[in-house]
Design a protein around this motif. Structure first.
Motif, mmCIF file in Angstrom:
data_model
loop_
_atom_site.group_PDB
_atom_site.id
_atom_site.type_symbol
_atom_site.label_atom_id
_atom_site.label_comp_id
_atom_site.label_asym_id
_atom_site.label_seq_id
_atom_site.Cartn_x
_atom_site.Cartn_y
_atom_site.Cartn_z
ATOM 1 N N GLY A 1 0.811 -1.211 0.000
ATOM 2 C CA GLY A 1 0.000 0.000 0.000
ATOM 3 C C GLY A 1 0.845 1.261 0.000
ATOM 4 N N GLU A 2 0.202 2.353 0.360
ATOM 5 C CA GLU A 2 0.844 3.662 0.296
ATOM 6 C C GLU A 2 2.026 3.775 1.255
ATOM 7 N N SER A 3 1.884 3.188 2.444
ATOM 8 C CA SER A 3 2.973 3.291 3.424
ATOM 9 C C SER A 3 4.236 2.605 2.919
ATOM 10 N N ALA A 4 4.089 1.470 2.247
ATOM 11 C CA ALA A 4 5.243 0.756 1.716
ATOM 12 C C ALA A 4 5.959 1.595 0.662
ATOM 13 N N ALA B 1 12.875 6.594 -7.229
ATOM 14 C CA ALA B 1 12.297 5.551 -6.378
ATOM 15 C C ALA B 1 10.776 5.596 -6.389
ATOM 16 N N THR B 2 10.206 6.778 -6.547
ATOM 17 C CA THR B 2 8.748 6.889 -6.630
ATOM 18 C C THR B 2 8.221 6.090 -7.815
ATOM 19 N N LEU B 3 8.872 6.236 -8.951
ATOM 20 C CA LEU B 3 8.452 5.491 -10.145
ATOM 21 C C LEU B 3 8.690 3.997 -9.954
ATOM 22 N N GLY B 4 9.821 3.645 -9.325
ATOM 23 C CA GLY B 4 10.082 2.236 -9.060
ATOM 24 C C GLY B 4 9.065 1.624 -8.120
ATOM 25 N N ALA B 5 8.663 2.382 -7.102
ATOM 26 C CA ALA B 5 7.660 1.882 -6.160
ATOM 27 C C ALA B 5 6.327 1.658 -6.853
ATOM 28 N N GLU B 6 5.953 2.565 -7.745
ATOM 29 C CA GLU B 6 4.689 2.414 -8.464
ATOM 30 C C GLU B 6 4.741 1.251 -9.455
ATOM 31 N N LYS C 1 2.292 -1.933 -7.453
ATOM 32 C CA LYS C 1 1.349 -1.221 -8.300
ATOM 33 C C LYS C 1 0.251 -0.548 -7.484
ATOM 34 N N SER C 2 -0.036 0.695 -7.851
ATOM 35 C CA SER C 2 -1.047 1.477 -7.152
ATOM 36 C C SER C 2 -2.147 1.856 -8.131
ATOM 37 N N SER C 3 -3.217 2.414 -7.586
ATOM 38 C CA SER C 3 -4.336 2.803 -8.445
ATOM 39 C C SER C 3 -4.029 4.063 -9.228
ATOM 40 N N TYR C 4 -3.229 4.956 -8.653
ATOM 41 C CA TYR C 4 -2.897 6.210 -9.328
ATOM 42 C C TYR C 4 -1.399 6.461 -9.246
ATOM 43 N N GLY C 5 -0.898 7.160 -10.246
ATOM 44 C CA GLY C 5 0.519 7.491 -10.288
ATOM 45 C C GLY C 5 1.023 7.511 -11.719
ATOM 46 N N VAL C 6 2.052 8.292 -11.978
ATOM 47 C CA VAL C 6 2.619 8.368 -13.321
ATOM 48 C C VAL C 6 3.159 7.011 -13.745
ATOM 49 N N GLY C 7 3.844 6.312 -12.830
ATOM 50 C CA GLY C 7 4.353 4.984 -13.143
ATOM 51 C C GLY C 7 3.238 4.005 -13.448
ATOM 52 N N ASN C 8 2.143 4.088 -12.703
ATOM 53 C CA ASN C 8 1.004 3.209 -12.933
ATOM 54 C C ASN C 8 0.383 3.462 -14.302
#
Length: 261
Positions: free
Chosen positions: A126-129, A198-203, A207-214
């Motif tokens: 989730g978001e915390s991870a 790292a933000t893009l790598g985390a997404e 995988k999240s519902s929203y995000g540039v990487g997603n």
């Protein structure tokens, strides 16, 4: 007379840095226009433009962008603050360095993406991870540069401060931090860059519902290369903006050094 022939500010700027991006854009257009590459793999610029326009009109782009930037900011704040404190502690205290530095030096050798299985086991996906992963990416460069900056402070400065009977807080605030500020700001600049990556790598890996990487992942799964390339362009532009911001911030915060010299 000089005022009469003075050029406007935008004409006096150096635009040579645009030569390479414009050349790549032209080559991209030529290759796709004359079918020199598979259009299903390399979408033409106009397809990327249309895909970007669709994202902007539906509002999904702004939601993805805000989600990614909020994760980036949260992780940077947590990891950067922790890195600053630990770097100062290691740099100021020899006892702290002997106690913590060996373990830290071992941990910093671990590739950042190798932490993902452990983070996922402890915090889920989730978001915390994602924030913890971004914080970890910002933490290590901050510690290293703050430590090197503090240890690089001239002993003469410290001796003069002690002659004036500075207390520990005065020594830190008036001597150590100003003298180490260039290296600290270098750490901040690296933390800004690494946290965005790292933000893009985390997404991507969590995988999240929203995000540039997603958004880029969704484009890949639907084989929509226009969406993928639009995401690549957005990531590059944001990275350039972050780099520009950090450079300007460093110049502004270190302006006092130029005045003093």
């Amino acid at each position: 007379m000089d005022r009469l022939i003075a050029l406007p500010g935008f004409l006096r700027r150096d635009y040579r840095g645009l030569a390479l991006p414009l050349s790549l854009l032209l080559a991209w257009y030529v290759v796709t226009t004359f079918d020199l590459a598979n259009s299903h793999i390399l979408a033409p610029p106009q397809a990327v433009w249309l895909e970007g326009y669709k994202h902007l009109m539906t509002g999904s782009f702004f939601l993805d962008l805000v989600s990614s930037l909020s994760r980036d900011a949260a992780g940077l704040a947590a990891g950067g603050s922790a890195g600053l404190l630990l770097g100062l502690a290691l740099g100021v205290s020899r006892w702290c360095e002997r106690l913590i530095a060996p373990t830290f030096n071992a941990l910093k050798q671990i590739a950042i993406f190798a932490w993902i299985p452990l983070i996922s086991a402890w915090f889920g996906t989730g978001e915390s991870a994602k924030v913890v992963f971004v914080a970890l990416a910002a933490f290590f460069p901050m510690v290293i540069n703050v430590f090197e900056g503090v240890r690089g402070v001239s002993r003469d400065y410290v001796e003069v401060a002690r002659a004036f009977e500075f207390g520990p807080w005065q020594l830190l605030r008036k001597v150590i931090l100003p003298a180490a500020s260039p290296q600290i700001l270098t750490g901040l600049q690296l933390a800004l860059i690494y946290s965005w990556l790292a933000t893009l790598g985390a997404e991507y890996f969590m995988k999240s519902s929203y995000g540039v990487g997603n958004s880029m992942i969704d484009g890949r799964e639907h084989f929509n290369m226009g969406s993928v390339l639009f995401g690549v362009v957005v990531v590059g532009v944001i990275g350039a903006v972050i780099d520009r911001f950090s450079t300007r911030l460093e110049r502004r915060l270190l302006r006092w050094r130029n005045h003093g010299s």
